[in-house]
Design a protein around this motif. Structure first.
Motif, PDB file in Angstrom:
ATOM      1  N   LEU A   9      -4.808  10.782  -0.854  1.00 32.16           N
ATOM      2  CA  LEU A   9      -4.723  10.131  -2.149  1.00 32.16           C
ATOM      3  C   LEU A   9      -6.050  10.078  -2.526  1.00 32.16           C
ATOM      4  N   LYS A  10      -6.570  10.482  -3.514  1.00 35.72           N
ATOM      5  CA  LYS A  10      -7.956  10.427  -4.338  1.00 35.72           C
ATOM      6  C   LYS A  10      -7.528   9.972  -5.575  1.00 35.72           C
ATOM      7  N   ILE A  11      -8.375   8.838  -5.952  1.00 38.88           N
ATOM      8  CA  ILE A  11      -8.319   8.079  -7.262  1.00 38.88           C
ATOM      9  C   ILE A  11      -9.861   8.109  -7.708  1.00 38.88           C
ATOM     10  N   LYS A  12      -9.874   8.522  -8.985  1.00 36.84           N
ATOM     11  CA  LYS A  12     -11.257   8.700  -9.719  1.00 36.84           C
ATOM     12  C   LYS A  12     -11.186   7.601 -11.064  1.00 36.84           C
ATOM     13  N   ALA A  13      -9.959   7.590 -11.471  1.00 37.87           N
ATOM     14  CA  ALA A  13      -9.878   6.795 -12.750  1.00 37.87           C
ATOM     15  C   ALA A  13      -9.804   5.358 -12.867  1.00 37.87           C
ATOM     16  N   LYS A  14     -10.597   4.588 -13.561  1.00 42.32           N
ATOM     17  CA  LYS A  14     -10.656   3.295 -13.614  1.00 42.32           C
ATOM     18  C   LYS A  14      -9.288   2.494 -13.313  1.00 42.32           C
TER      19      LYS A  14
ATOM     20  N   LEU B  60       0.691  -1.270  -0.087  1.00 41.45           N
ATOM     21  CA  LEU B  60      -0.142  -0.033  -0.092  1.00 41.45           C
ATOM     22  C   LEU B  60       1.055   1.180   0.132  1.00 41.45           C
ATOM     23  N   LEU B  61       1.827   1.280   0.842  1.00 40.15           N
ATOM     24  CA  LEU B  61       2.858   2.530   0.801  1.00 40.15           C
ATOM     25  C   LEU B  61       3.474   2.785  -0.633  1.00 40.15           C
ATOM     26  N   ALA B  62       3.812   1.411  -1.358  1.00 40.40           N
ATOM     27  CA  ALA B  62       4.189   1.786  -2.770  1.00 40.40           C
ATOM     28  C   ALA B  62       3.474   2.224  -3.651  1.00 40.40           C
ATOM     29  N   TYR B  63       2.071   1.833  -3.538  1.00 42.30           N
ATOM     30  CA  TYR B  63       1.039   2.128  -4.342  1.00 42.30           C
ATOM     31  C   TYR B  63       0.901   3.551  -4.238  1.00 42.30           C
ATOM     32  N   PHE B  64       0.645   4.087  -2.855  1.00 41.53           N
ATOM     33  CA  PHE B  64       0.313   5.497  -2.366  1.00 41.53           C
ATOM     34  C   PHE B  64       1.621   6.438  -3.188  1.00 41.53           C
ATOM     35  N   HIS B  65       2.734   5.983  -2.968  1.00 37.51           N
ATOM     36  CA  HIS B  65       3.960   6.636  -3.432  1.00 37.51           C
ATOM     37  C   HIS B  65       3.860   6.771  -5.079  1.00 37.51           C
ATOM     38  N   GLU B  66       3.381   5.926  -5.827  1.00 38.58           N
ATOM     39  CA  GLU B  66       3.394   5.843  -7.176  1.00 38.58           C
ATOM     40  C   GLU B  66       2.288   6.779  -7.676  1.00 38.58           C
ATOM     41  N   HIS B  67       1.102   6.956  -6.670  1.00 39.77           N
ATOM     42  CA  HIS B  67      -0.055   7.733  -7.391  1.00 39.77           C
ATOM     43  C   HIS B  67      -0.129   9.031  -6.697  1.00 39.77           C
ATOM     44  N   CYS B  68       0.597   9.263  -5.751  1.00 44.30           N
ATOM     45  CA  CYS B  68       0.487  10.594  -5.061  1.00 44.30           C
ATOM     46  C   CYS B  68       1.601  11.366  -5.061  1.00 44.30           C
ATOM     47  N   ASP B  69       1.494  12.803  -5.543  1.00 43.56           N
ATOM     48  CA  ASP B  69       2.533  14.050  -5.650  1.00 43.56           C
ATOM     49  C   ASP B  69       2.939  14.129  -4.453  1.00 43.56           C
TER      50      ASP B  69
END
Length: 97
Positions: A56-61, A41-50
């Motif tokens: 972290l807000k994700i809206k795209a599919k 989860l930490l890796a995912y967060f860092h990949e998708h969050c500036d």
């Protein structure tokens, strides 16, 4: 089968809850803050969050699908680890001679 256990229901324990909630379904006071140590989860967060200090807000599919696959992977890993622990503890209790 409850008949074998004198009609005593099986004990179950809730281990985890993961929720994806639309913003309109909650008020700001219902936010949950967690100190996360799960590496996936930490890796995912860092990949998708500036900015790691922000939500972290994700809206795209595509990122949502990636998150779903990540959660499925984590569940499989936790189940496999649990099976190994159970097998190891059974071997300690009932060593084969």
């Amino acid at each position: 089968n409850n008949e074998k256990t004198n009609n005593t229901p099986t004990q179950m324990e809730l281990r985890c809850v993961i929720a994806i909630i639309r913003h309109g379904d909650r008020t700001p006071k219902q936010k949950m803050k967690v100190n996360m140590t799960e590496p996936h989860l930490l890796a995912y967060f860092h990949e998708h969050c500036d900015n790691p200090k922000k939500d972290l807000k994700i809206k795209a599919k595509k990122p949502m699908r990636e998150f779903l696959e990540l959660v499925k992977l984590m569940i499989r890993e936790k189940e496999e680890a649990r099976k190994l622990i159970l097998e190891t503890s059974k071997k300690r209790v009932h060593p084969s001679s």
